[in-house]
Design a protein around this motif. Structure first.
Motif, PDB file in Angstrom:
ATOM      1  N   LEU A 103       0.856  -1.179   0.000  1.00 51.69           N
ATOM      2  CA  LEU A 103       0.000   0.000   0.000  1.00 51.69           C
ATOM      3  C   LEU A 103       0.900   1.240   0.000  1.00 51.69           C
ATOM      4  O   LEU A 103       1.741   1.403   0.891  1.00 51.69           O
ATOM      5  CB  LEU A 103      -0.912   0.003   1.232  1.00 51.69           C
ATOM      6  CG  LEU A 103      -1.884  -1.177   1.362  1.00 51.69           C
ATOM      7  CD1 LEU A 103      -2.678  -1.076   2.662  1.00 51.69           C
ATOM      8  CD2 LEU A 103      -2.827  -1.242   0.177  1.00 51.69           C
ATOM      9  N   GLY A 104       0.732   2.101  -0.993  1.00 43.51           N
ATOM     10  CA  GLY A 104       1.592   3.276  -1.114  1.00 43.51           C
ATOM     11  C   GLY A 104       2.753   2.996  -2.048  1.00 43.51           C
ATOM     12  O   GLY A 104       3.193   1.846  -2.200  1.00 43.51           O
ATOM     13  N   ASP A 105       3.274   4.067  -2.693  1.00 43.64           N
ATOM     14  CA  ASP A 105       4.361   3.895  -3.649  1.00 43.64           C
ATOM     15  C   ASP A 105       5.542   4.812  -3.368  1.00 43.64           C
ATOM     16  O   ASP A 105       6.386   5.046  -4.233  1.00 43.64           O
ATOM     17  CB  ASP A 105       3.837   4.129  -5.068  1.00 43.64           C
ATOM     18  CG  ASP A 105       3.162   5.488  -5.220  1.00 43.64           C
ATOM     19  OD1 ASP A 105       3.175   6.268  -4.242  1.00 43.64           O
ATOM     20  OD2 ASP A 105       2.618   5.762  -6.305  1.00 43.64           O
ATOM     21  N   ALA A 106       5.633   5.359  -2.182  1.00 45.77           N
ATOM     22  CA  ALA A 106       6.753   6.239  -1.846  1.00 45.77           C
ATOM     23  C   ALA A 106       8.057   5.454  -1.842  1.00 45.77           C
ATOM     24  O   ALA A 106       8.102   4.281  -1.435  1.00 45.77           O
ATOM     25  CB  ALA A 106       6.520   6.883  -0.480  1.00 45.77           C
ATOM     26  N   LEU A 107       9.135   6.119  -2.360  1.00 42.67           N
ATOM     27  CA  LEU A 107      10.442   5.471  -2.360  1.00 42.67           C
ATOM     28  C   LEU A 107      10.920   5.319  -0.923  1.00 42.67           C
ATOM     29  O   LEU A 107      10.810   6.235  -0.107  1.00 42.67           O
ATOM     30  CB  LEU A 107      11.450   6.300  -3.166  1.00 42.67           C
ATOM     31  CG  LEU A 107      11.170   6.405  -4.666  1.00 42.67           C
ATOM     32  CD1 LEU A 107      12.202   7.322  -5.329  1.00 42.67           C
ATOM     33  CD2 LEU A 107      11.198   5.038  -5.326  1.00 42.67           C
ATOM     34  N   LEU A 108      11.456   4.138  -0.641  1.00 41.77           N
ATOM     35  CA  LEU A 108      11.950   3.860   0.708  1.00 41.77           C
ATOM     36  C   LEU A 108      13.453   4.037   0.707  1.00 41.77           C
ATOM     37  O   LEU A 108      14.221   3.128   0.360  1.00 41.77           O
ATOM     38  CB  LEU A 108      11.545   2.448   1.134  1.00 41.77           C
ATOM     39  CG  LEU A 108      10.034   2.215   1.219  1.00 41.77           C
ATOM     40  CD1 LEU A 108       9.731   0.738   1.430  1.00 41.77           C
ATOM     41  CD2 LEU A 108       9.441   3.037   2.348  1.00 41.77           C
ATOM     42  N   SER A 109      13.879   5.247   1.060  1.00 42.70           N
ATOM     43  CA  SER A 109      15.288   5.586   1.021  1.00 42.70           C
ATOM     44  C   SER A 109      15.661   6.380   2.259  1.00 42.70           C
ATOM     45  O   SER A 109      14.843   7.147   2.797  1.00 42.70           O
ATOM     46  CB  SER A 109      15.604   6.423  -0.241  1.00 42.70           C
ATOM     47  OG  SER A 109      16.960   6.796  -0.285  1.00 42.70           O
ATOM     48  N   VAL A 110      16.906   6.195   2.685  1.00 39.84           N
ATOM     49  CA  VAL A 110      17.377   6.885   3.880  1.00 39.84           C
ATOM     50  C   VAL A 110      18.890   7.006   3.820  1.00 39.84           C
ATOM     51  O   VAL A 110      19.560   6.205   3.151  1.00 39.84           O
ATOM     52  CB  VAL A 110      16.935   6.122   5.156  1.00 39.84           C
ATOM     53  CG1 VAL A 110      17.718   4.826   5.298  1.00 39.84           C
ATOM     54  CG2 VAL A 110      17.096   6.977   6.400  1.00 39.84           C
ATOM     55  N   VAL A 111      19.410   7.995   4.490  1.00 42.08           N
ATOM     56  CA  VAL A 111      20.853   8.150   4.608  1.00 42.08           C
ATOM     57  C   VAL A 111      21.359   7.196   5.691  1.00 42.08           C
ATOM     58  O   VAL A 111      20.678   6.954   6.694  1.00 42.08           O
ATOM     59  CB  VAL A 111      21.209   9.614   4.966  1.00 42.08           C
ATOM     60  CG1 VAL A 111      22.716   9.762   5.220  1.00 42.08           C
ATOM     61  CG2 VAL A 111      20.782  10.553   3.855  1.00 42.08           C
TER      62      VAL A 111
END
Length: 597
Positions: free
Chosen positions: A457-465
């Motif tokens: 559910l949802g399509d936001a990119l999962l990214s982090v420093v």
């Protein structure tokens, strides 16, 4: 070994009328609902207002055994026994130590109250008052023969009803081999609440924690009676629910009237008295040996005939042939054979494999057929279906048992069987009520809830420093055949790479309750809508692309890509322009001059 039954009921218009009049006398101040119920009852004495429900037995918990018919005093009870020699209401006596009819032996009273409290937690919709258990205990055994019980609640002398041999009572052949009632020919009602063995076999409870369900223990018997009365979701706070429950215990309107009279009496106040000092109904008949005719008492004997002495001097009259003396009592006619007596076996009536997913209803119905020795169908026979084993499966209404009467084809079909949440196998046992024939066992299996598809559910990119925490949490939806798959078990694992099942040892991670990094979560469950929201993710100092793999029972799987970027490298600050490596000479300094020649 015998119990005393005072003024036991013979189903006659006289007793029914007396009980109804007593209820009417109490009506003005005591029992608005009882009056409503009693008015209905008088329309058809000894017959319930409606046909017995699927979970009931025609003979009730007691097999319609006889009971005490004494009615309570018409005056209100004394809430606390008086001291000295003051007359105490309900006894007609004076003197120190006497108690009113509102006195209930302490252990027996404790058992009633604890049973009602347990039901308030297990079946709050039943609204079972402990005073109802007290009323039934009064008419069934005089509160365990006036509280004649040991410290653990077990009766010191077993309380047994008469043999249910069909002569003056119901005809119930032995169902327990004499294990409970000591009678291997006929059943007898047993214990303070007068359960017949065939009913106790499924209704019995262990309330005092000694590891066994004993009908002679008042704690066990009271809890069993409470569950029995509440087994069909009847609401005791309504007149219809109260009436249905009482009539299911003993199918007699006079019984209903007697119990409700004591119920309303006890509602006005009771008090505990020492065990063994309770009042037991006065007239004692029906010794419970089964040798008499029932309510009238034990066996009758005829005194021997005496011959008067001859008068001296008078010749004896000529001898005449003696006339045959007809028997004073005609021989007892054996009871007519019931349909149950003709049953010789019980067979599976076509029920196939029983399998259902947790929470679903089994599509197959359980059916058993009663037959004679020649294989002929037997109608109007009660068949009990009992769920056996460690399972939370149940019949409609949440019950573990159901009693059904066979139809014209000899078939009894159980109510719908509902799977619980516990996966595994269990047994449903069908047996003939009142007849010792081999039961039929149906094997049933509950499979765990499952899903066949997972979607994020949802399509936001999962990214982090690196070293940070992900802003968004992973949320997925599980479905099975296009429908939401609720309550499905799932796991979430951070794996070494696509297609791998090995848990990664670096990169993103979850935290446990202590804040320590973990990369595999088990015991996750989707909600009722099939959705699952994972805990927050964190990143260690390792940059790169990582894989989160989510799976469910049933084989659904989903991989989610996680990106960790490297933290930016710090650059040195430039030095100020125009700087010199030589330091200027200190102000005001002097240099040495060459000396004059």
């Amino acid at each position: 070994m015998s119990a005393h039954f005072g003024r036991r009921l013979r189903k006659s218009a006289v007793n029914t009328t007396v009980a109804a009049v007593a209820v009417a006398a109490l009506a003005a101040s005591q029992a608005p609902e009882v009056v409503a119920g009693a008015a209905q009852d008088r329309q058809s004495a000894d017959t319930p207002a409606a046909a017995p429900e699927a979970g009931s037995t025609t003979g009730g918990a007691t097999g319609n055994s006889p009971y005490y018919t004494d009615l309570p005093p018409l005056n209100s009870p004394s809430p606390v026994p008086s001291s000295g020699v003051t007359p105490i209401p309900g006894t007609g006596t004076t003197g120190t130590g006497t108690v009113s009819e509102s006195g209930i032996p302490a252990t027996v009273l404790d058992a009633y109250k604890k049973a009602a409290l347990a039901l308030a937690g297990d079946k709050p919709g039943c609204h079972l008052p402990w005073e109802l258990l007290a009323a039934i205990g009064k008419v069934e055994s005089g509160h365990a023969s006036g509280g004649n019980v040991a410290a653990d609640g077990t009766t010191i002398t077993p309380i047994l009803g008469p043999a249910l041999n069909g002569v003056g009572f119901a005809h119930i052949s032995d169902t327990d081999g004499g294990a409970y009632d000591g009678d291997s020919t006929y059943d007898r009602a047993v214990g303070p609440m007068q359960f017949i063995p065939s009913t106790w076999a499924w209704a019995g409870r262990d309330a005092n924690g000694d590891g066994k369900a004993d009908p002679n223990n008042v704690y066990d018997a009271a809890l069993a009676a409470a569950h029995y009365l509440c087994r069909n979701n009847w609401d005791m706070s309504t007149s219809s629910g109260l009436r249905s429950a009482i009539l299911s215990y003993n199918n007699s309107t006079a019984y209903y009237n007697t119990v409700t009279s004591w119920l309303e009496y006890y509602r006005k106040g009771v008090h505990g008295i020492p065990d063994g000092t309770g009042t037991v109904p006065g007239e004692r008949g029906g010794t419970g040996t089964g040798t008499g005719t029932g309510a009238g008492g034990g066996p009758k004997t005829t005194p021997p005939r005496t011959t008067p002495p001859k008068t001296p001097g008078k010749p004896s009259p000529p001898a005449t042939p003696p006339k045959p003396t007809p028997p004073s009592t005609p021989p007892a006619t054996p009871p007519a054979q019931t349909p149950t007596d003709t049953v010789r076996r019980l067979e599976n009536a076509g029920t196939g494999a029983l399998t259902a997913q947790a929470g679903d209803t089994f599509t197959q119905k359980l059916a058993a057929r009663a037959e004679t020795a020649a294989g002929k169908a037997v109608a109007k026979v009660r068949v009990r279906f009992l769920i056996v084993g460690d399972t939370d499966a149940s019949f409609t209404g949440g019950e573990k048992l159901a009693t059904v009467t066979t139809d014209a084809k000899g078939v009894a079909t159980a109510p719908a069987l509902q799977a619980g949440e516990t996966a595994g196998s269990f047994t449903v046992r069908a047996l003939v009520v009142g007849r010792a024939v081999d039961p039929v066992d149906f094997k049933a299996t509950v499979t765990a809830r499952s899903a066949d598809l997972l979607a994020r559910l949802g399509d936001a990119l999962l990214s982090v420093v690196a070293g940070g925490e992900f802003a968004d949490r992973v949320e997925v939806k599980a479905t099975s055949k296009g429908a939401a798959a609720g309550k499905v078990a799932a796991t979430a694992t951070l794996v070494a790479g696509a297609g791998s099942t090995t848990v990664n040892d670096k990169g993103p991670y979850f935290k446990d309750a202590a804040g320590n990094p973990v990369r595999s979560l088990t015991g996750l469950v989707t909600d009722a809508d099939g959705t699952l929201k994972l805990p927050k993710l964190y990143a260690d100092g390792t940059a790169g692309t990582f894989v989160l793999r989510i799976t469910t029972t049933g084989g659904a799987a989903l991989t989610v890509t996680l990106t960790v970027t490297a933290a930016p490298t710090a650059t040195p600050e430039p030095e100020p322009s125009g700087s010199s490596s030589e330091s200027p000479a200190p102000t005001g300094s002097t240099e040495a001059s060459p000396s004059a020649s």
